[in-house]
Design a protein around this motif. Structure first.
Motif, short mmCIF file in Angstrom:
data_model
loop_
_atom_site.label_atom_id
_atom_site.label_comp_id
_atom_site.label_asym_id
_atom_site.label_seq_id
_atom_site.Cartn_x
_atom_site.Cartn_y
_atom_site.Cartn_z
N ASP A 58 44.46 45.00 39.32
CA ASP A 58 43.30 45.75 38.82
C ASP A 58 42.70 45.14 37.56
O ASP A 58 41.72 45.66 37.03
CB ASP A 58 43.70 47.20 38.53
N ALA A 59 43.27 44.05 37.09
CA ALA A 59 42.72 43.40 35.89
C ALA A 59 41.28 42.95 36.17
O ALA A 59 40.97 42.51 37.28
CB ALA A 59 43.59 42.21 35.50
N PRO A 60 40.41 43.08 35.18
CA PRO A 60 38.98 42.82 35.41
C PRO A 60 38.62 41.35 35.63
O PRO A 60 37.50 41.07 36.06
CB PRO A 60 38.33 43.34 34.11
N PHE A 61 39.53 40.43 35.41
CA PHE A 61 39.19 39.02 35.55
C PHE A 61 39.37 38.48 36.95
O PHE A 61 39.02 37.34 37.23
CB PHE A 61 39.96 38.16 34.53
N TRP A 62 39.90 39.28 37.89
CA TRP A 62 40.05 38.82 39.28
C TRP A 62 38.79 39.13 40.06
O TRP A 62 38.17 40.18 39.86
CB TRP A 62 41.22 39.51 39.98
N ASN A 63 38.43 38.28 41.01
CA ASN A 63 37.38 38.65 41.94
C ASN A 63 38.01 39.50 43.04
O ASN A 63 39.24 39.68 43.08
CB ASN A 63 36.63 37.41 42.48
N ASP A 64 37.20 40.02 43.93
CA ASP A 64 37.72 40.95 44.96
C ASP A 64 38.78 40.30 45.84
O ASP A 64 39.80 40.92 46.15
CB ASP A 64 36.58 41.47 45.84
N GLY A 65 38.56 39.06 46.25
CA GLY A 65 39.53 38.38 47.11
C GLY A 65 40.85 38.12 46.41
O GLY A 65 41.92 38.29 47.00
N GLN A 66 40.79 37.72 45.16
CA GLN A 66 42.01 37.48 44.39
C GLN A 66 42.79 38.78 44.21
O GLN A 66 44.01 38.81 44.41
CB GLN A 66 41.67 36.89 43.02
N ALA A 67 42.09 39.84 43.85
CA ALA A 67 42.74 41.14 43.65
C ALA A 67 43.39 41.63 44.94
O ALA A 67 44.53 42.12 44.93
CB ALA A 67 41.72 42.16 43.14
N GLN A 68 42.70 41.48 46.05
CA GLN A 68 43.25 41.90 47.33
C GLN A 68 44.51 41.11 47.67
O GLN A 68 45.51 41.67 48.12
CB GLN A 68 42.22 41.75 48.44
N PHE A 69 44.46 39.81 47.47
CA PHE A 69 45.63 38.97 47.74
C PHE A 69 46.83 39.42 46.90
O PHE A 69 47.93 39.61 47.43
CB PHE A 69 45.30 37.49 47.46
N LEU A 70 46.62 39.59 45.61
CA LEU A 70 47.71 40.01 44.72
C LEU A 70 48.27 41.37 45.14
O LEU A 70 49.48 41.57 45.21
CB LEU A 70 47.22 40.07 43.28
N ARG A 71 47.38 42.30 45.44
CA ARG A 71 47.80 43.65 45.85
C ARG A 71 48.64 43.59 47.12
O ARG A 71 49.69 44.22 47.22
CB ARG A 71 46.54 44.49 46.07
N GLU A 72 48.18 42.83 48.11
CA GLU A 72 48.90 42.73 49.39
C GLU A 72 50.26 42.06 49.23
O GLU A 72 51.24 42.50 49.82
CB GLU A 72 48.06 41.96 50.41
N GLU A 73 50.31 41.01 48.47
CA GLU A 73 51.57 40.29 48.31
C GLU A 73 52.64 41.16 47.65
O GLU A 73 53.80 41.13 48.04
CB GLU A 73 51.36 39.00 47.52
N ILE A 74 52.24 41.94 46.66
CA ILE A 74 53.19 42.83 45.99
C ILE A 74 53.57 44.00 46.89
O ILE A 74 54.75 44.31 47.06
CB ILE A 74 52.63 43.32 44.65
N SER A 75 52.59 44.64 47.49
CA SER A 75 52.89 45.84 48.29
C SER A 75 53.72 45.52 49.52
O SER A 75 54.53 46.34 49.96
CB SER A 75 51.61 46.57 48.69
N GLU A 76 53.55 44.33 50.08
CA GLU A 76 54.29 43.94 51.27
C GLU A 76 55.56 43.15 50.94
O GLU A 76 56.27 42.72 51.83
CB GLU A 76 53.40 43.10 52.18
N ASP A 77 55.82 42.95 49.64
CA ASP A 77 56.94 42.13 49.19
C ASP A 77 56.95 40.82 50.00
O ASP A 77 57.98 40.39 50.51
CB ASP A 77 58.26 42.88 49.31
#
Length: 77
Positions: A42-61
């Motif tokens: 959720d940090a403001p410096f990520w674009n939408d694609g970067q944020a989605q990638f980070l979110r998915e990688e953490i949530s799916e371990d």
């Protein structure tokens, strides 16, 4: 499936960011410290694609989760 051992440089390349040691150090210095109340993705410096990638990688371990955790720790230090 990509089974891993990704480095922080690999993660930066995956995110479309400069991935030399100097570029990584500069990115971390520019964006640190990240508030503990804010999720990494959720940090403001990520674009939408970067944020989605980070979110998915953490949530799916997923394969990248360990190195995403390393980046998270670097940004909160």
């Amino acid at each position: 499936m990509d089974s891993g051992n990704h480095t922080i440089a690999d993660l930066f390349a995956q995110l479309g960011l400069g991935n030399t040691s100097a570029e990584i150090d500069q990115f971390v210095a520019q964006h640190r410290p990240l508030s503990n109340s804010l999720q990494l993705a959720d940090a403001p410096f990520w674009n939408d694609g970067q944020a989605q990638f980070l979110r998915e990688e953490i949530s799916e371990d997923a394969d990248w989760a360990e190195v995403v955790d390393q980046l998270n720790a670097l940004l909160r230090a």
